[in-house]
Scaffold this motif. Structure first.
Motif, PDB file in Angstrom:
ATOM      1  N   TRP A  74       0.760  -1.277  -0.134  1.00  0.00           N
ATOM      2  CA  TRP A  74      -0.108  -0.059  -0.052  1.00  0.00           C
ATOM      3  C   TRP A  74       0.937   1.144   0.380  1.00  0.00           C
ATOM      4  O   TRP A  74       0.676   1.963  -0.735  1.00  0.00           O
ATOM      5  N   SER A  75       1.830   1.442   1.057  1.00  0.00           N
ATOM      6  CA  SER A  75       2.599   2.492   0.971  1.00  0.00           C
ATOM      7  C   SER A  75       3.695   2.811  -0.094  1.00  0.00           C
ATOM      8  O   SER A  75       3.907   3.923  -0.594  1.00  0.00           O
ATOM      9  N   GLU A  76       4.105   1.685  -0.649  1.00  0.00           N
ATOM     10  CA  GLU A  76       4.951   1.673  -1.931  1.00  0.00           C
ATOM     11  C   GLU A  76       4.044   2.221  -3.150  1.00  0.00           C
ATOM     12  O   GLU A  76       4.548   3.025  -3.917  1.00  0.00           O
ATOM     13  N   GLU A  77       2.811   1.640  -3.394  1.00  0.00           N
ATOM     14  CA  GLU A  77       2.037   2.107  -4.525  1.00  0.00           C
ATOM     15  C   GLU A  77       1.534   3.458  -4.162  1.00  0.00           C
ATOM     16  O   GLU A  77       1.536   4.288  -5.302  1.00  0.00           O
ATOM     17  N   TYR A  78       1.109   3.706  -3.340  1.00  0.00           N
ATOM     18  CA  TYR A  78       0.840   5.393  -2.647  1.00  0.00           C
ATOM     19  C   TYR A  78       1.839   6.212  -2.827  1.00  0.00           C
ATOM     20  O   TYR A  78       1.940   7.469  -3.416  1.00  0.00           O
ATOM     21  N   GLY A  79       3.345   6.067  -2.367  1.00  0.00           N
ATOM     22  CA  GLY A  79       4.153   6.745  -2.548  1.00  0.00           C
ATOM     23  C   GLY A  79       4.692   7.133  -3.999  1.00  0.00           C
ATOM     24  O   GLY A  79       5.042   8.173  -4.413  1.00  0.00           O
ATOM     25  N   LYS A  80       4.551   6.157  -4.982  1.00  0.00           N
ATOM     26  CA  LYS A  80       4.730   6.365  -6.335  1.00  0.00           C
ATOM     27  C   LYS A  80       3.783   7.072  -6.903  1.00  0.00           C
ATOM     28  O   LYS A  80       4.225   7.979  -7.806  1.00  0.00           O
ATOM     29  N   TYR A  81       2.585   6.959  -6.524  1.00  0.00           N
ATOM     30  CA  TYR A  81       1.397   8.034  -7.166  1.00  0.00           C
ATOM     31  C   TYR A  81       1.787   9.090  -6.621  1.00  0.00           C
ATOM     32  O   TYR A  81       1.717  10.315  -7.580  1.00  0.00           O
ATOM     33  N   ILE A  82       2.119   9.780  -5.385  1.00  0.00           N
ATOM     34  CA  ILE A  82       2.347  10.690  -5.063  1.00  0.00           C
ATOM     35  C   ILE A  82       3.586  11.479  -5.686  1.00  0.00           C
ATOM     36  O   ILE A  82       3.492  12.623  -6.084  1.00  0.00           O
ATOM     37  N   LEU A  83       4.527  10.720  -5.956  1.00  0.00           N
ATOM     38  CA  LEU A  83       5.748  11.105  -6.536  1.00  0.00           C
ATOM     39  C   LEU A  83       5.471  11.556  -8.060  1.00  0.00           C
ATOM     40  O   LEU A  83       5.889  12.598  -8.516  1.00  0.00           O
ATOM     41  N   VAL A  84       4.664  10.689  -8.701  1.00  0.00           N
ATOM     42  CA  VAL A  84       4.198  11.013 -10.090  1.00  0.00           C
ATOM     43  C   VAL A  84       3.495  12.324 -10.156  1.00  0.00           C
ATOM     44  O   VAL A  84       3.676  13.205 -11.052  1.00  0.00           O
ATOM     45  N   ASN A  85       2.858  12.578  -8.905  1.00  0.00           N
ATOM     46  CA  ASN A  85       1.986  13.984  -8.893  1.00  0.00           C
ATOM     47  C   ASN A  85       2.586  15.016  -8.251  1.00  0.00           C
ATOM     48  O   ASN A  85       2.113  15.984  -8.027  1.00  0.00           O
ATOM     49  N   THR A  86       4.063  14.826  -7.731  1.00  0.00           N
ATOM     50  CA  THR A  86       4.561  15.889  -7.129  1.00  0.00           C
ATOM     51  C   THR A  86       4.539  17.389  -7.752  1.00  0.00           C
ATOM     52  O   THR A  86       4.255  18.371  -7.224  1.00  0.00           O
ATOM     53  N   SER A  87       4.541  17.286  -9.121  1.00  0.00           N
ATOM     54  CA  SER A  87       4.413  18.570  -9.865  1.00  0.00           C
ATOM     55  C   SER A  87       3.348  19.185  -9.600  1.00  0.00           C
ATOM     56  O   SER A  87       3.096  20.586  -9.559  1.00  0.00           O
ATOM     57  N   TRP A  88       2.163  18.553  -9.894  1.00  0.00           N
ATOM     58  CA  TRP A  88       0.866  19.148  -9.677  1.00  0.00           C
ATOM     59  C   TRP A  88       0.525  19.494  -8.225  1.00  0.00           C
ATOM     60  O   TRP A  88      -0.153  20.526  -8.162  1.00  0.00           O
ATOM     61  N   LEU A  89       1.059  18.788  -7.352  1.00  0.00           N
ATOM     62  CA  LEU A  89       0.942  19.125  -6.035  1.00  0.00           C
ATOM     63  C   LEU A  89       1.756  20.415  -5.572  1.00  0.00           C
ATOM     64  O   LEU A  89       1.204  21.426  -5.115  1.00  0.00           O
ATOM     65  N   ILE A  90       2.872  20.494  -6.100  1.00  0.00           N
ATOM     66  CA  ILE A  90       3.756  21.919  -6.086  1.00  0.00           C
ATOM     67  C   ILE A  90       2.847  22.818  -6.514  1.00  0.00           C
ATOM     68  O   ILE A  90       2.616  24.250  -5.905  1.00  0.00           O
ATOM     69  N   GLY A  91       2.230  22.820  -7.743  1.00  0.00           N
ATOM     70  CA  GLY A  91       1.691  24.008  -8.474  1.00  0.00           C
ATOM     71  C   GLY A  91       0.513  24.565  -7.721  1.00  0.00           C
ATOM     72  O   GLY A  91       0.149  25.726  -7.641  1.00  0.00           O
ATOM     73  N   SER A  92      -0.396  23.210  -7.413  1.00  0.00           N
ATOM     74  CA  SER A  92      -1.775  23.817  -6.716  1.00  0.00           C
ATOM     75  C   SER A  92      -1.282  24.255  -5.510  1.00  0.00           C
ATOM     76  O   SER A  92      -2.078  25.315  -4.786  1.00  0.00           O
ATOM     77  N   ALA A  93      -0.902  23.498  -4.580  1.00  0.00           N
ATOM     78  CA  ALA A  93      -0.669  23.796  -2.968  1.00  0.00           C
ATOM     79  C   ALA A  93       0.193  25.066  -3.066  1.00  0.00           C
ATOM     80  O   ALA A  93      -0.116  26.033  -2.089  1.00  0.00           O
ATOM     81  N   GLY A  94       1.259  25.210  -3.979  1.00  0.00           N
ATOM     82  CA  GLY A  94       2.025  26.446  -3.886  1.00  0.00           C
ATOM     83  C   GLY A  94       0.971  27.633  -4.193  1.00  0.00           C
ATOM     84  O   GLY A  94       1.315  28.892  -3.724  1.00  0.00           O
ATOM     85  N   THR A  95       0.242  27.706  -5.129  1.00  0.00           N
ATOM     86  CA  THR A  95      -0.636  28.665  -5.645  1.00  0.00           C
ATOM     87  C   THR A  95      -1.639  29.053  -4.361  1.00  0.00           C
ATOM     88  O   THR A  95      -1.809  30.051  -4.131  1.00  0.00           O
ATOM     89  N   LEU A  96      -1.949  27.718  -3.649  1.00  0.00           N
ATOM     90  CA  LEU A  96      -2.881  28.143  -2.534  1.00  0.00           C
ATOM     91  C   LEU A  96      -2.213  29.106  -1.526  1.00  0.00           C
ATOM     92  O   LEU A  96      -2.971  30.218  -0.880  1.00  0.00           O
ATOM     93  N   LEU A  97      -1.009  28.964  -1.324  1.00  0.00           N
ATOM     94  CA  LEU A  97      -0.004  29.752  -0.519  1.00  0.00           C
ATOM     95  C   LEU A  97      -0.326  31.249  -0.833  1.00  0.00           C
ATOM     96  O   LEU A  97      -0.173  32.185  -0.028  1.00  0.00           O
ATOM     97  N   LEU A  98       0.288  31.145  -2.432  1.00  0.00           N
ATOM     98  CA  LEU A  98       0.246  32.772  -2.835  1.00  0.00           C
ATOM     99  C   LEU A  98      -1.013  33.265  -3.001  1.00  0.00           C
ATOM    100  O   LEU A  98      -1.315  34.595  -2.568  1.00  0.00           O
TER     101      LEU A  98
END
Length: 114
Positions: A74-98
């Motif tokens: 579970w943690s391995e698959e979830y970690g891979k999924y988050i890693l693949v989506n890191t750029s989208w998380l940075i864009g959306s979460a970072g924009t939330l902060l701005l």
């Protein structure tokens, strides 16, 4: 690569507005609803990424039983999924902060009644 480019451009899109508001000491002409809806959209997008359920944890639709994950799967698959989506998380979460910075400016530069 394109995800990180998108994140950089998305983050950079808020900087000119923040600087303009700061220089003018005003948010006049800026729609608070635009930023509110953008925040809600980004927040739900970030939450949808974190709400991912690895395939091994899903129900078998035919037999209506839990398929079950092997130890660490579970943690391995979830970690891979988050890693693949890191750029989208940075864009959306970072924009939330701005956008939070824009809301702070709305509060700081509001016209006082009285």
């Amino acid at each position: 690569l394109f995800g990180y480019l998108s994140a950089a451009l998305y983050l950079g899109s808020r900087i000119p507005q923040l600087l303009l508001n700061y220089r003018r000491k005003s948010t006049e002409g800026v729609s608070i609803l635009f930023f509110l809806f953008a925040c809600v959209g980004n927040l739900t997008y970030v939450m949808s990424i974190f709400a991912y359920e690895p395939g091994c944890a899903r129900m078998d639709r035919e037999y209506h039983t839990a398929m079950g994950c092997e130890k660490g799967e579970w943690s391995e698959e979830y970690g891979k999924y988050i890693l693949v989506n890191t750029s989208w998380l940075i864009g959306s979460a970072g924009t939330l902060l701005l956008d939070l910075g824009i809301f702070v400016q709305f509060w700081m530069y509001r016209k006082k009644m009285g």
